[in-house]
Design a protein around this motif. Structure first.
Motif, PDB file in Angstrom:
ATOM      1  N   GLY A  78       0.797  -1.230   0.000  1.00 28.22           N
ATOM      2  CA  GLY A  78       0.000   0.000   0.000  1.00 28.22           C
ATOM      3  C   GLY A  78       0.827   1.277   0.000  1.00 28.22           C
ATOM      4  N   LEU A  79       2.029   1.214  -0.579  1.00 35.10           N
ATOM      5  CA  LEU A  79       2.880   2.413  -0.564  1.00 35.10           C
ATOM      6  C   LEU A  79       3.171   2.957  -1.963  1.00 35.10           C
ATOM      7  N   THR A  80       2.342   2.601  -2.939  1.00 37.79           N
ATOM      8  CA  THR A  80       2.601   3.079  -4.299  1.00 37.79           C
ATOM      9  C   THR A  80       2.692   4.606  -4.335  1.00 37.79           C
ATOM     10  N   SER A  81       1.784   5.262  -3.640  1.00 38.47           N
ATOM     11  CA  SER A  81       1.774   6.733  -3.722  1.00 38.47           C
ATOM     12  C   SER A  81       2.939   7.359  -2.947  1.00 38.47           C
ATOM     13  N   ALA A  82       3.610   6.583  -2.099  1.00 37.34           N
ATOM     14  CA  ALA A  82       4.746   7.116  -1.343  1.00 37.34           C
ATOM     15  C   ALA A  82       6.092   6.737  -1.981  1.00 37.34           C
ATOM     16  N   ALA A  83       6.054   6.066  -3.131  1.00 35.91           N
ATOM     17  CA  ALA A  83       7.291   5.502  -3.709  1.00 35.91           C
ATOM     18  C   ALA A  83       8.377   6.550  -3.961  1.00 35.91           C
ATOM     19  N   TYR A  84       7.961   7.753  -4.326  1.00 34.96           N
ATOM     20  CA  TYR A  84       8.969   8.774  -4.667  1.00 34.96           C
ATOM     21  C   TYR A  84       9.199   9.792  -3.554  1.00 34.96           C
ATOM     22  N   LYS A  85       8.659   9.500  -2.395  1.00 37.31           N
ATOM     23  CA  LYS A  85       8.940  10.319  -1.207  1.00 37.31           C
ATOM     24  C   LYS A  85      10.335   9.992  -0.685  1.00 37.31           C
ATOM     25  N   LEU A  86      10.967  10.960  -0.004  1.00 35.46           N
ATOM     26  CA  LEU A  86      12.242  10.620   0.643  1.00 35.46           C
ATOM     27  C   LEU A  86      11.946   9.751   1.862  1.00 35.46           C
TER      28      LEU A  86
ATOM     29  N   GLU B 211       4.489   4.132   7.802  1.00 31.15           N
ATOM     30  CA  GLU B 211       5.017   3.867   6.457  1.00 31.15           C
ATOM     31  C   GLU B 211       6.341   3.099   6.550  1.00 31.15           C
ATOM     32  N   LYS B 212       7.144   3.437   7.560  1.00 30.10           N
ATOM     33  CA  LYS B 212       8.413   2.704   7.731  1.00 30.10           C
ATOM     34  C   LYS B 212       8.154   1.229   8.022  1.00 30.10           C
ATOM     35  N   LYS B 213       7.104   0.979   8.809  1.00 28.81           N
ATOM     36  CA  LYS B 213       6.749  -0.413   9.103  1.00 28.81           C
ATOM     37  C   LYS B 213       6.358  -1.140   7.809  1.00 28.81           C
ATOM     38  N   ARG B 214       5.614  -0.431   6.935  1.00 30.80           N
ATOM     39  CA  ARG B 214       5.220  -1.047   5.663  1.00 30.80           C
ATOM     40  C   ARG B 214       6.432  -1.298   4.763  1.00 30.80           C
ATOM     41  N   VAL B 215       7.404  -0.376   4.817  1.00 35.66           N
ATOM     42  CA  VAL B 215       8.633  -0.585   4.030  1.00 35.66           C
ATOM     43  C   VAL B 215       9.375  -1.834   4.515  1.00 35.66           C
ATOM     44  N   ALA B 216       9.372  -2.040   5.835  1.00 33.49           N
ATOM     45  CA  ALA B 216      10.027  -3.242   6.376  1.00 33.49           C
ATOM     46  C   ALA B 216       9.366  -4.498   5.785  1.00 33.49           C
ATOM     47  N   PHE B 217       8.036  -4.481   5.698  1.00 38.31           N
ATOM     48  CA  PHE B 217       7.322  -5.612   5.072  1.00 38.31           C
ATOM     49  C   PHE B 217       7.777  -5.750   3.609  1.00 38.31           C
ATOM     50  N   ALA B 218       7.831  -4.603   2.920  1.00 35.57           N
ATOM     51  CA  ALA B 218       8.171  -4.625   1.484  1.00 35.57           C
ATOM     52  C   ALA B 218       9.566  -5.231   1.277  1.00 35.57           C
ATOM     53  N   LEU B 219      10.517  -4.848   2.136  1.00 35.10           N
ATOM     54  CA  LEU B 219      11.880  -5.379   2.010  1.00 35.10           C
ATOM     55  C   LEU B 219      11.890  -6.900   2.184  1.00 35.10           C
ATOM     56  N   ALA B 220      11.098  -7.371   3.125  1.00 33.83           N
ATOM     57  CA  ALA B 220      11.029  -8.827   3.335  1.00 33.83           C
ATOM     58  C   ALA B 220      10.358  -9.500   2.137  1.00 33.83           C
ATOM     59  N   LEU B 221       9.290  -8.887   1.631  1.00 31.57           N
ATOM     60  CA  LEU B 221       8.531  -9.504   0.534  1.00 31.57           C
ATOM     61  C   LEU B 221       9.316  -9.534  -0.781  1.00 31.57           C
TER      62      LEU B 221
END
Ligand SMILES: Nc1ncnc2c1ncn2[C@@H]1O[C@H](COP(=O)(O)OP(=O)(O)OP(=O)(O)O)[C@@H](O)[C@H]1O
Length: 254
Positions: free
Chosen positions: A139-147, A155-165
């Motif tokens: 669910g972070l498509t809209s945040a992809a180009y954020k710093l 959002e950081k928690k979701r990024v952690a999921f993304a890195l694992a996935l």
């Protein structure tokens, strides 16, 4: 059994951080590990994912003994994990952080980089596509180009999921995936874990948020001073005298 530990033990000097733990994880389920601070939960994850060698005992994944394999080999076999804190490059975009995280696990080497080989280019493309795919999943498509530095805790928690996935895991070990986020966000992250299970990924998480665990988990293991003191369904754990005494207390489960 999908993944199991047998007599898993880790000693740090005189301290037994994980003591003779037998635990089994069924495929397609949400498994939780709870227990007081310092009970050995993160160490247990470190032993399974190869970040620390156990002092004794075994980790079996799909019938294969993975005890003492290096962490990258364990990840390649389909076992991913997140950490309580994810170190990100704050000045890079969220997308670039996920690409870099994933690239650390690909095969191209310095020679490929110098000569910009076909393999390198193919891997770059594949890493980018994978990063876009997993950011969409979490669910972070809209945040992809954020710093990355400007992201919220959730959002950081979701990024952690993304890195694992991004490693295409069959099972993920999530270390406090909902720490430091508000109740609404906690529900969103719980829904994301359920989505992972629907996508065929088995989940094992460490969490202190009891309401969430009791709703989400199929099975709970309770650690106390490195020892497994209980294992069962949320209902069984909620009513277990030893667990109430050691961890849950009177009000924590209300
Ligand atoms: N690398 C290490 N060296 C020495 N001792 C360690 C190491 N890692 C953990 N420990 C000790 O092992 C015990 C278990 O720690 P661990 O972090 O696994 O507990 P935890 O249940 O995850 O706690 P928390 O809920 O606070 O994250 C603690 O007493 C801790 O101080």
């Amino acid at each position: 059994m999908f993944l199991e530990t047998k007599n898993l033990t880790k000693k740090f000097g005189g301290l037994v951080a994980v003591n003779d733990v037998d635990f089994s994880i069924e495929k397609g389920k949400i498994n939780a590990i709870i227990g007081p601070n310092g009970a050995g939960k993160s160490t247990f994850f470190n032993l399974i994912s190869g970040f620390h060698p156990p002092s004794s005992g075994q980790v079996i994944f799909k019938g294969k003994d993975i005890t003492r394999l290096p962490s990258n080999k364990i990840a390649e076999l389909g076992v991913a994990r997140t950490f309580q804190t994810t170190n990100l490059f704050d000045q890079a975009t969220v997308l670039d952080n996920v690409i870099v995280g994933h690239r650390l696990r690909t095969k191209s080497n310095l020679v490929d980089a110098i000569f910009r080989t076909k393999r390198l280019k193919a891997e770059e493309k594949q890493c980018r596509e994978k990063a876009i795919e997993v950011l969409e999943f979490v669910g972070l498509t809209s945040a992809a180009y954020k710093l990355a530095g400007s992201m919220s805790q959730e959002e950081k928690k979701r990024v952690a999921f993304a890195l694992a996935l991004a490693t295409d895991p069959e099972i993920v070990f999530l270390d406090e995936p909902a720490a430091g986020v508000n109740p609404d966000e906690t529900e969103g992250l719980a829904a994301l874990m359920e989505k992972m299970v629907s996508a065929g990924i088995t989940v094992c998480l460490i969490e202190h948020k009891m309401q969430m665990i009791m709703k989400l988990a199929d099975k709970i293991m309770v650690l106390n001073y490195g020892e497994k003191i209980a294992e069962g369904t949320p209902k069984e754990i909620r009513n277990n005298e030893m667990v109430i005494k050691a961890y849950l207390g009177g009000s924590a489960i209300a």
